[in-house]
Design a protein around this motif. Structure first.
Motif, PDB file in Angstrom:
ATOM      1  N   GLN A 191      37.747  41.677  41.105  1.00 33.77           N
ATOM      2  CA  GLN A 191      36.842  41.831  42.235  1.00 33.77           C
ATOM      3  C   GLN A 191      37.511  42.661  43.316  1.00 33.77           C
ATOM      4  O   GLN A 191      38.687  43.007  43.205  1.00 33.77           O
ATOM      5  CB  GLN A 191      36.424  40.467  42.790  1.00 33.77           C
ATOM      6  CG  GLN A 191      37.584  39.611  43.287  1.00 33.77           C
ATOM      7  CD  GLN A 191      37.119  38.237  43.709  1.00 33.77           C
ATOM      8  OE1 GLN A 191      36.799  37.403  42.864  1.00 33.77           O
ATOM      9  NE2 GLN A 191      37.093  37.996  45.015  1.00 33.77           N
ATOM     10  N   SER A 192      36.762  42.983  44.365  1.00 36.94           N
ATOM     11  CA  SER A 192      37.267  43.827  45.451  1.00 36.94           C
ATOM     12  C   SER A 192      37.450  42.987  46.710  1.00 36.94           C
ATOM     13  O   SER A 192      36.547  42.244  47.111  1.00 36.94           O
ATOM     14  CB  SER A 192      36.296  44.981  45.718  1.00 36.94           C
ATOM     15  OG  SER A 192      36.743  45.772  46.797  1.00 36.94           O
ATOM     16  N   CYS A 193      38.636  43.108  47.330  1.00 34.90           N
ATOM     17  CA  CYS A 193      38.926  42.437  48.592  1.00 34.90           C
ATOM     18  C   CYS A 193      39.374  43.492  49.599  1.00 34.90           C
ATOM     19  O   CYS A 193      40.413  44.139  49.389  1.00 34.90           O
ATOM     20  CB  CYS A 193      40.022  41.387  48.411  1.00 34.90           C
ATOM     21  SG  CYS A 193      39.550  39.977  47.391  1.00 34.90           S
ATOM     22  N   PRO A 203      40.933  46.661  44.784  1.00 37.04           N
ATOM     23  CA  PRO A 203      40.678  45.865  43.570  1.00 37.04           C
ATOM     24  C   PRO A 203      41.795  44.856  43.346  1.00 37.04           C
ATOM     25  O   PRO A 203      42.983  45.196  43.388  1.00 37.04           O
ATOM     26  CB  PRO A 203      40.649  46.928  42.459  1.00 37.04           C
ATOM     27  CG  PRO A 203      41.415  48.090  43.005  1.00 37.04           C
ATOM     28  CD  PRO A 203      41.211  48.084  44.483  1.00 37.04           C
ATOM     29  N   VAL A 204      41.409  43.607  43.106  1.00 36.37           N
ATOM     30  CA  VAL A 204      42.365  42.538  42.845  1.00 36.37           C
ATOM     31  C   VAL A 204      41.905  41.749  41.631  1.00 36.37           C
ATOM     32  O   VAL A 204      40.760  41.872  41.185  1.00 36.37           O
ATOM     33  CB  VAL A 204      42.511  41.594  44.060  1.00 36.37           C
ATOM     34  CG1 VAL A 204      42.974  42.357  45.290  1.00 36.37           C
ATOM     35  CG2 VAL A 204      41.218  40.844  44.325  1.00 36.37           C
ATOM     36  N   ILE A 205      42.815  40.935  41.106  1.00 42.52           N
ATOM     37  CA  ILE A 205      42.495  40.028  40.013  1.00 42.52           C
ATOM     38  C   ILE A 205      42.570  38.617  40.574  1.00 42.52           C
ATOM     39  O   ILE A 205      43.626  38.177  41.042  1.00 42.52           O
ATOM     40  CB  ILE A 205      43.483  40.203  38.850  1.00 42.52           C
ATOM     41  CG1 ILE A 205      43.387  41.639  38.305  1.00 42.52           C
ATOM     42  CG2 ILE A 205      43.213  39.192  37.751  1.00 42.52           C
ATOM     43  CD1 ILE A 205      44.412  41.952  37.241  1.00 42.52           C
ATOM     44  N   ALA A 206      41.441  37.906  40.545  1.00 43.46           N
ATOM     45  CA  ALA A 206      41.345  36.575  41.144  1.00 43.46           C
ATOM     46  C   ALA A 206      42.057  35.550  40.270  1.00 43.46           C
ATOM     47  O   ALA A 206      41.782  35.438  39.070  1.00 43.46           O
ATOM     48  CB  ALA A 206      39.887  36.194  41.344  1.00 43.46           C
ATOM     49  N   VAL A 238      45.596  37.346  43.316  1.00 44.50           N
ATOM     50  CA  VAL A 238      45.416  36.479  44.482  1.00 44.50           C
ATOM     51  C   VAL A 238      44.188  35.598  44.251  1.00 44.50           C
ATOM     52  O   VAL A 238      43.279  35.961  43.495  1.00 44.50           O
ATOM     53  CB  VAL A 238      45.253  37.323  45.775  1.00 44.50           C
ATOM     54  CG1 VAL A 238      43.993  38.171  45.723  1.00 44.50           C
ATOM     55  CG2 VAL A 238      45.283  36.443  47.015  1.00 44.50           C
ATOM     56  N   ASN A 239      44.175  34.445  44.896  1.00 45.36           N
ATOM     57  CA  ASN A 239      43.001  33.558  44.866  1.00 45.36           C
ATOM     58  C   ASN A 239      42.272  33.713  46.194  1.00 45.36           C
ATOM     59  O   ASN A 239      42.615  33.059  47.180  1.00 45.36           O
ATOM     60  CB  ASN A 239      43.440  32.114  44.669  1.00 45.36           C
ATOM     61  CG  ASN A 239      42.268  31.165  44.489  1.00 45.36           C
ATOM     62  OD1 ASN A 239      41.123  31.533  44.759  1.00 45.36           O
ATOM     63  ND2 ASN A 239      42.545  29.956  44.049  1.00 45.36           N
ATOM     64  N   PRO A 240      41.264  34.595  46.289  1.00 46.38           N
ATOM     65  CA  PRO A 240      40.610  34.891  47.575  1.00 46.38           C
ATOM     66  C   PRO A 240      39.982  33.671  48.224  1.00 46.38           C
ATOM     67  O   PRO A 240      39.927  33.584  49.456  1.00 46.38           O
ATOM     68  CB  PRO A 240      39.543  35.930  47.192  1.00 46.38           C
ATOM     69  CG  PRO A 240      39.996  36.493  45.884  1.00 46.38           C
ATOM     70  CD  PRO A 240      40.679  35.366  45.185  1.00 46.38           C
TER      71      PRO A 240
END
Length: 368
Positions: free
Chosen positions: A130-132, A136-139, A155-157
């Motif tokens: 997803q995008s933060c 782009p990041v991997i949750a 990261v865990n958004p």
């Protein structure tokens, strides 16, 4: 095999010398990018300096070999030694035993790193992308400390406030853009090969710590409040690490990171001390070529004096008094030359006229 063992010892000695130099002079300044280059350079130099040969340079020059000849004369009188028959090699020797232990430790650490890399790849391909804040990041599914590895940010958004999440993204993006994972892998590979050297683990710690300093600096320079960011680090200090090999948001010593963020910038005059790396490397290169220097010195001494040991035999069994005269290649008296009976302490030195007198009570060989 013996040359390889000497090379490994020289590499480890170089790592120890370079690490001590870093700790004494460079570990407290704020030249973080230069420190990163310095740490990378000393690792490379430790592997390279034993391979630098000065043989051709020493053979071409005249001044240095001449000086070494004078020094070598004071050390010992060189006498021929008969070659010893090679002893039969046993299958189990202490050298091979040490190599087996070394290989076993390296194999364990290699497998550990392979498992860690596999775990990162599994998280990357199974995690939700997803995008933060347009990045782009991997949750991460669990409450785990944020980390990055090359182009991936994990990261865990849902676990962070908006401001904290943005600070994390800026921090980890600095690791990604500056390719900090290369430094991390260099430190890990160094530990795999030289796990028996405590300095290597300390050097890896310094490499990882400096990378965190660089990422923290990026967050502060991006306009975030310094104190709020430090409180954020404190709140994250209890979270576990997903994979030890990665650039982790709270992996480094928190106290040292806060001290570095509040530290006054080091004066640019302090950059001059980094030039000390050149003479220190030069000294290590000379030490690695000590054998070559001694060999060339011996060759120069023979050419300069023209004194190849003639192997003069004393045949009489009864005590005799042997007198003689030593001259150079120009037939001039050579004063101060040492004349010994081989394998004994009997001997003398030539006087100002090049003459000597030796008492011998049994057969032997004269060595000059």
């Amino acid at each position: 095999m013996e040359d390889f063992q000497i090379y490994i010892l020289q590499v480890n000695a170089g790592l120890v010398v370079f690490y001590l130099l870093y700790r004494m002079l460079f570990s407290r300044d704020t030249f973080l990018r230069i420190r990163r280059l310095f740490l990378f350079s000393i690792v490379i130099l430790a592997f390279v300096y034993p391979l630098i040969s000065l043989a051709s340079w020493l053979e071409q020059g005249n001044a240095l070999p001449g000086m070494v000849v004078g020094y070598a004369e004071m050390l010992a009188v060189v006498t021929p030694v008969a070659p010893q028959p090679a002893a039969e090699q046993s299958l189990f020797t202490w050298q091979r035993f040490l190599i087996w232990i070394w290989s076993g430790g390296s194999l364990v650490l290699t497998l550990r790193m392979a498992v860690q890399l596999a775990g990162i790849c599994r998280l990357a391909y199974q995690g939700k992308k997803q995008s933060c804040h347009h990045v782009p990041v991997i949750a991460l599914p669990k409450i785990t400390a944020p980390f990055s590895f090359f182009g991936w940010i994990f990261v865990n958004p849902a676990h962070y406030e908006e401001r904290e999440l943005h600070e994390i993204i800026v921090h980890e993006s600095a690791h990604v853009r500056q390719w900090h994972s290369l430094d991390m892998l260099l430190g890990e590979i160094l530990c795999i090969f030289f796990w028996f050297n405590p300095v290597v683990w300390l050097l890896r710690k310094e490499i990882r710590q400096n990378l965190e300093f660089l990422a923290d600096e990026q967050v502060v320079n991006s306009g975030y409040n310094r104190k709020n960011y430090q409180y954020h680090l404190l709140r994250l200090s209890h979270q576990s690490t997903a994979v030890p090999i990665v650039n982790n948001f709270n992996v480094s010593s928190l106290k040292k990171r806060i001290i570095m963020m509040n530290k006054k910038k080091t004066s640019r005059i302090g950059l001059m001390k980094y030039a000390l790396l050149i003479p220190v490397t030069g000294i290590l290169v000379l030490s690695a070529n000590a054998k070559t220097v001694v060999e060339i010195a011996g060759s120069e001494m023979k050419e300069w004096r023209g004194l190849e040991p003639p192997g003069l035999q004393i045949k009489q069994d009864a005590p005799i008094v042997l007198k003689g005269k030593v001259t150079d290649e120009n037939s001039l008296p050579l004063a101060g030359a040492t004349v010994l009976i081989q394998k004994t302490s009997s001997g003398n030195m030539t006087d100002e006229n090049g003459e000597f007198t030796i008492s011998a009570d049994k057969a032997g060989t004269l060595c000059f």
